[in-house]
Design a protein around this motif. Structure first.
Motif, short mmCIF file in Angstrom:
data_model
loop_
_atom_site.label_atom_id
_atom_site.label_comp_id
_atom_site.label_asym_id
_atom_site.label_seq_id
_atom_site.Cartn_x
_atom_site.Cartn_y
_atom_site.Cartn_z
N LYS A 1 30.67 41.29 50.64
CA LYS A 1 30.82 40.13 51.10
C LYS A 1 32.22 39.56 51.41
CE LYS A 1 27.61 36.94 52.28
NZ LYS A 1 26.65 37.22 53.18
N ALA A 2 33.11 40.16 50.66
CA ALA A 2 34.25 39.79 50.83
C ALA A 2 34.85 40.21 52.13
CB ALA A 2 35.44 40.45 49.66
N VAL A 3 34.67 41.70 52.49
CA VAL A 3 34.98 42.32 53.69
C VAL A 3 34.25 41.83 54.76
CG1 VAL A 3 35.08 44.48 54.82
CG2 VAL A 3 35.68 44.59 52.43
N GLU A 4 33.09 41.38 54.64
CA GLU A 4 32.17 40.68 55.66
C GLU A 4 32.73 39.38 56.14
OE1 GLU A 4 27.91 38.67 55.60
OE2 GLU A 4 27.85 40.73 54.83
N MET A 5 33.10 38.57 55.02
CA MET A 5 33.61 37.18 55.44
C MET A 5 34.92 37.12 55.71
SD MET A 5 31.01 35.16 52.91
CE MET A 5 31.01 33.65 53.57
N LEU A 6 35.84 37.96 55.06
CA LEU A 6 37.31 37.71 55.07
C LEU A 6 38.09 38.72 56.14
CD1 LEU A 6 37.89 37.29 51.36
CD2 LEU A 6 37.97 35.38 53.04
N GLY A 7 37.07 39.77 56.56
CA GLY A 7 37.67 40.65 57.53
C GLY A 7 38.73 41.65 56.76
N GLU A 8 39.92 42.01 57.41
CA GLU A 8 40.96 42.92 56.88
C GLU A 8 41.33 42.61 55.64
OE1 GLU A 8 41.63 45.95 58.85
OE2 GLU A 8 39.99 45.17 59.96
N VAL A 9 40.71 42.98 54.49
CA VAL A 9 40.97 42.73 53.14
C VAL A 9 40.94 44.06 52.57
CG1 VAL A 9 40.56 40.36 52.97
CG2 VAL A 9 38.61 41.98 52.25
N LYS A 10 41.63 44.22 51.52
CA LYS A 10 41.14 45.54 50.41
C LYS A 10 40.38 44.83 49.25
CE LYS A 10 45.45 47.34 51.91
NZ LYS A 10 47.00 46.80 51.61
N THR A 11 39.75 45.58 48.57
CA THR A 11 38.95 45.34 47.64
C THR A 11 38.85 46.34 46.32
OG1 THR A 11 36.69 46.21 47.95
CG2 THR A 11 36.99 43.82 48.75
N GLU A 12 39.02 46.06 45.06
CA GLU A 12 38.97 46.81 44.04
C GLU A 12 38.41 46.20 42.80
OE1 GLU A 12 43.35 47.84 43.85
OE2 GLU A 12 43.71 46.25 42.36
N ASP A 13 38.09 47.14 41.97
CA ASP A 13 37.70 46.86 40.69
C ASP A 13 38.83 46.24 39.78
OD1 ASP A 13 34.91 47.25 41.02
OD2 ASP A 13 34.89 49.12 40.38
N ALA A 14 38.77 45.12 38.87
CA ALA A 14 39.80 44.91 38.27
C ALA A 14 39.32 44.37 36.90
CB ALA A 14 40.54 43.78 39.18
N TYR A 15 40.47 44.33 35.98
CA TYR A 15 40.05 43.93 34.50
C TYR A 15 38.93 44.76 33.96
CZ TYR A 15 43.09 40.28 36.69
OH TYR A 15 44.20 39.61 37.39
N MET A 16 38.97 45.81 34.21
CA MET A 16 37.70 46.60 33.51
C MET A 16 38.02 47.30 32.21
SD MET A 16 35.57 46.27 36.27
CE MET A 16 34.47 47.52 35.69
N TYR A 17 38.00 46.55 31.30
CA TYR A 17 38.01 46.73 29.80
C TYR A 17 37.24 45.96 28.83
CZ TYR A 17 41.29 42.84 29.83
OH TYR A 17 41.89 41.40 30.13
N GLU A 18 37.07 46.26 27.90
CA GLU A 18 36.21 45.58 26.71
C GLU A 18 34.89 45.09 27.29
OE1 GLU A 18 39.05 42.72 25.02
OE2 GLU A 18 40.45 44.05 24.17
N ASN A 19 34.31 46.05 27.93
CA ASN A 19 33.12 45.66 28.62
C ASN A 19 33.27 44.28 29.59
OD1 ASN A 19 30.50 46.40 28.96
ND2 ASN A 19 29.59 44.86 27.36
N LYS A 20 34.28 44.42 30.00
CA LYS A 20 34.61 43.14 31.04
C LYS A 20 34.58 43.74 32.51
CE LYS A 20 37.22 40.62 28.03
NZ LYS A 20 38.39 39.81 27.60
N VAL B 1 36.89 41.87 40.10
CA VAL B 1 37.10 42.35 41.47
C VAL B 1 38.29 41.60 42.01
CG1 VAL B 1 36.35 42.24 43.96
CG2 VAL B 1 34.76 42.83 41.99
N ARG B 2 39.11 42.15 42.65
CA ARG B 2 40.25 41.79 43.37
C ARG B 2 40.13 42.04 44.75
NH1 ARG B 2 45.26 43.40 40.59
NH2 ARG B 2 44.81 41.50 39.61
N VAL B 3 40.41 41.09 45.52
CA VAL B 3 40.25 41.12 46.93
C VAL B 3 41.74 40.54 47.48
CG1 VAL B 3 39.10 39.87 48.94
CG2 VAL B 3 37.96 40.23 46.94
N PHE B 4 42.22 41.23 48.24
CA PHE B 4 43.99 40.89 48.46
C PHE B 4 44.19 41.68 49.81
CE2 PHE B 4 43.14 45.13 46.61
CZ PHE B 4 44.31 46.04 46.89
N THR B 5 45.02 41.14 50.26
CA THR B 5 45.97 41.70 51.73
C THR B 5 47.39 41.77 51.18
OG1 THR B 5 46.78 39.59 52.46
CG2 THR B 5 44.50 40.17 53.04
N ASP B 6 48.41 42.04 51.87
CA ASP B 6 49.70 42.28 51.40
C ASP B 6 50.28 41.08 51.30
OD1 ASP B 6 49.56 44.97 51.97
OD2 ASP B 6 50.64 44.83 53.88
#
Length: 158
Positions: A93-112, A115-120
């Motif tokens: 949805k981030a890519v669809e709505m925000l266009g040229e963005v990168k996405t990645e899993d974030a804060y993946m520890y202790e069963n948490k 998502v990070r959505v970002f550009t430069d």
């Protein structure tokens, strides 16, 4: 569109107190910041969230016209560790709505999870309990945050 409603409410309250904030900035910047934070908390309470107005870089507090239009943290529920939807849907949805963005899993520890959505130039950190928006709220960012409030946080309009 709870995000739109929330930021419009925040902007109106900040504008109402702008003369006092500007006066405090000249006399005591810490007091001005405290007042801005208080206004954010007051507005957030109406929506059952903790709303934090951030100023991540020096000098941004003097950009009055941007108050409530960028750099917000919304703490929805400290106890939530998982999203009600799959993280991949949020990324798509981030890519669809925000266009040229990168996405990645974030804060993946202790069963948490997160998502990070970002550009430069900017980023949005999306956690099950909160969202931290480190950019100006243009039309696309606002639409995406409205989608998040409804789908990732299951928030209903007031």
């Amino acid at each position: 569109m709870i995000f739109s409603e929330l930021v419009e409410d925040l902007q109106a309250q900040l504008k109402k107190d702008l003369a006092q904030i500007r006066f405090l900035l000249n006399k005591n910047p810490a007091m001005a910041y405290t007042r801005i934070v208080e206004i954010g908390k007051e507005v957030g309470k109406k929506y059952s969230i903790k709303l934090i107005v951030n100023f991540p870089k020096q000098g941004k507090i003097e950009e009055f016209e941007k108050y409530g239009k960028r750099d917000l943290s919304l703490i929805i529920d400290y106890d939530r560790k998982r999203f009600p939807i799959d993280r991949e849907i949020i990324k798509q949805k981030a890519v669809e709505m925000l266009g040229e963005v990168k996405t990645e899993d974030a804060y993946m520890y202790e069963n948490k999870e997160g998502v990070r959505v970002f550009t430069d130039e900017w980023k949005i950190d999306i956690l099950p309990h909160s969202v931290h928006i480190w950019t100006d709220f243009d039309e696309n960012v606002t639409a995406f945050c409205n989608w998040l409030m409804k789908n990732a946080y299951e928030m209903k309009k007031k």
